[in-house]
Motif scaffolding. Structure first.
Motif, PDB file in Angstrom:
ATOM      1  N   ILE A  15      57.593  55.154   6.760  1.00 15.84           N
ATOM      2  CA  ILE A  15      57.521  54.628   8.124  1.00 15.84           C
ATOM      3  C   ILE A  15      58.947  54.507   8.628  1.00 15.84           C
ATOM      4  O   ILE A  15      59.763  53.807   8.035  1.00 15.84           O
ATOM      5  N   MET A  16      59.251  55.225   9.727  1.00 10.46           N
ATOM      6  CA  MET A  16      60.583  55.162  10.318  1.00 10.46           C
ATOM      7  C   MET A  16      60.468  54.468  11.664  1.00 10.46           C
ATOM      8  O   MET A  16      59.592  54.796  12.462  1.00 10.46           O
ATOM      9  N   GLU A  17      61.378  53.526  11.895  1.00 10.62           N
ATOM     10  CA  GLU A  17      61.402  52.803  13.157  1.00 10.62           C
ATOM     11  C   GLU A  17      62.726  53.060  13.865  1.00 10.62           C
ATOM     12  O   GLU A  17      63.791  52.705  13.347  1.00 10.62           O
ATOM     13  N   ASN A  18      62.639  53.708  15.031  1.00 11.19           N
ATOM     14  CA  ASN A  18      63.794  53.956  15.902  1.00 11.19           C
ATOM     15  C   ASN A  18      64.961  54.659  15.203  1.00 11.19           C
ATOM     16  O   ASN A  18      66.115  54.449  15.572  1.00 11.19           O
ATOM     17  N   SER A  21      65.543  52.384  10.649  1.00  6.62           N
ATOM     18  CA  SER A  21      64.947  51.685   9.511  1.00  6.62           C
ATOM     19  C   SER A  21      63.833  52.534   8.899  1.00  6.62           C
ATOM     20  O   SER A  21      63.012  53.099   9.622  1.00  6.62           O
ATOM     21  N   LEU A  22      63.826  52.617   7.567  1.00 11.75           N
ATOM     22  CA  LEU A  22      62.785  53.338   6.821  1.00 11.75           C
ATOM     23  C   LEU A  22      62.120  52.394   5.837  1.00 11.75           C
ATOM     24  O   LEU A  22      62.806  51.623   5.157  1.00 11.75           O
ATOM     25  N   THR A  23      60.824  52.475   5.751  1.00 12.13           N
ATOM     26  CA  THR A  23      60.075  51.811   4.692  1.00 12.13           C
ATOM     27  C   THR A  23      59.372  52.928   3.929  1.00 12.13           C
ATOM     28  O   THR A  23      58.630  53.720   4.523  1.00 12.13           O
ATOM     29  N   ILE A  24      59.626  53.005   2.627  1.00 14.72           N
ATOM     30  CA  ILE A  24      59.112  54.098   1.804  1.00 14.72           C
ATOM     31  C   ILE A  24      58.301  53.515   0.660  1.00 14.72           C
ATOM     32  O   ILE A  24      58.746  52.572  -0.003  1.00 14.72           O
ATOM     33  N   SER A  25      57.117  54.070   0.406  1.00 14.90           N
ATOM     34  CA  SER A  25      56.323  53.658  -0.748  1.00 14.90           C
ATOM     35  C   SER A  25      56.212  54.824  -1.724  1.00 14.90           C
ATOM     36  O   SER A  25      56.430  55.979  -1.355  1.00 14.90           O
ATOM     37  N   GLY A  64      57.077  50.057  -6.100  1.00 15.55           N
ATOM     38  CA  GLY A  64      57.694  51.327  -5.736  1.00 15.55           C
ATOM     39  C   GLY A  64      58.060  51.400  -4.266  1.00 15.55           C
ATOM     40  O   GLY A  64      58.292  52.474  -3.724  1.00 15.55           O
ATOM     41  N   ASP A  65      58.123  50.235  -3.601  1.00 22.40           N
ATOM     42  CA  ASP A  65      58.489  50.188  -2.191  1.00 22.40           C
ATOM     43  C   ASP A  65      59.998  50.054  -2.039  1.00 22.40           C
ATOM     44  O   ASP A  65      60.662  49.430  -2.861  1.00 22.40           O
ATOM     45  N   MET A  66      60.525  50.620  -0.954  1.00 22.69           N
ATOM     46  CA  MET A  66      61.964  50.623  -0.715  1.00 22.69           C
ATOM     47  C   MET A  66      62.211  50.564   0.783  1.00 22.69           C
ATOM     48  O   MET A  66      61.456  51.161   1.560  1.00 22.69           O
ATOM     49  N   THR A  67      63.259  49.848   1.206  1.00 22.45           N
ATOM     50  CA  THR A  67      63.654  49.855   2.615  1.00 22.45           C
ATOM     51  C   THR A  67      65.095  50.319   2.732  1.00 22.45           C
ATOM     52  O   THR A  67      65.940  49.977   1.910  1.00 22.45           O
ATOM     53  N   VAL A  68      65.348  51.128   3.752  1.00 17.11           N
ATOM     54  CA  VAL A  68      66.666  51.698   4.010  1.00 17.11           C
ATOM     55  C   VAL A  68      67.000  51.447   5.477  1.00 17.11           C
ATOM     56  O   VAL A  68      66.136  51.591   6.343  1.00 17.11           O
ATOM     57  N   TRP A  73      69.489  60.592  10.100  1.00 23.92           N
ATOM     58  CA  TRP A  73      69.536  61.910  10.726  1.00 23.92           C
ATOM     59  C   TRP A  73      68.459  62.844  10.208  1.00 23.92           C
ATOM     60  O   TRP A  73      67.960  63.666  10.954  1.00 23.92           O
ATOM     61  N   ALA A  74      68.131  62.758   8.917  1.00 22.32           N
ATOM     62  CA  ALA A  74      67.193  63.737   8.350  1.00 22.32           C
ATOM     63  C   ALA A  74      66.472  63.185   7.133  1.00 22.32           C
ATOM     64  O   ALA A  74      67.039  62.422   6.352  1.00 22.32           O
ATOM     65  N   LEU A  75      65.223  63.591   6.977  1.00 20.24           N
ATOM     66  CA  LEU A  75      64.431  63.378   5.764  1.00 20.24           C
ATOM     67  C   LEU A  75      64.079  64.770   5.261  1.00 20.24           C
ATOM     68  O   LEU A  75      63.428  65.541   5.968  1.00 20.24           O
TER      69      LEU A  75
END
Length: 94
Positions: A15-18, A21-25, A64-68, A73-75
């Motif tokens: 989930i990317m916000e604006n 911010s990324l929330t990754i599971s 296994g969740d992570m926030t960045v 710029w890219a995934l």
């Protein structure tokens, strides 16, 4: 392995916000990271996050969740079958 209860398959969500911010599971290992690039492995393969001023805010060993956060710029997804060896960082988060 983290699985979806309904299907028994691996779970990975982003989930990317604006673009800030990324929330990754489904994160299984963090290979390496700096302010411009984060290389990690998920239940479904390799993921590279590129940007500027990137910071890993949270990592949950159990889920296994992570926030960045940062200027994202890219995934970039790599090979689904490539899960990589467990790195020193990955061992710390397990």
């Amino acid at each position: 392995m983290i699985t979806d209860d309904k299907k028994g398959s691996a779970v990975h969500n982003v989930i990317m916000e604006n673009r800030k911010s990324l929330t990754i599971s489904g994160v299984t290992d963090v290979d390496c990271f700096n302010e411009r690039c984060i290389n990690l492995y998920t239940q479904l393969g390799e993921l590279v996050i590129k940007g500027r001023d990137l910071h890993i805010n949270e990592v949950s060993v159990d889920t296994g969740d992570m926030t960045v956060e940062g200027d994202i710029w890219a995934l970039i997804y790599g090979d689904k079958d490539k899960h990589g060896a467990v790195s020193l960082i990955g061992k710390l988060f397990r």
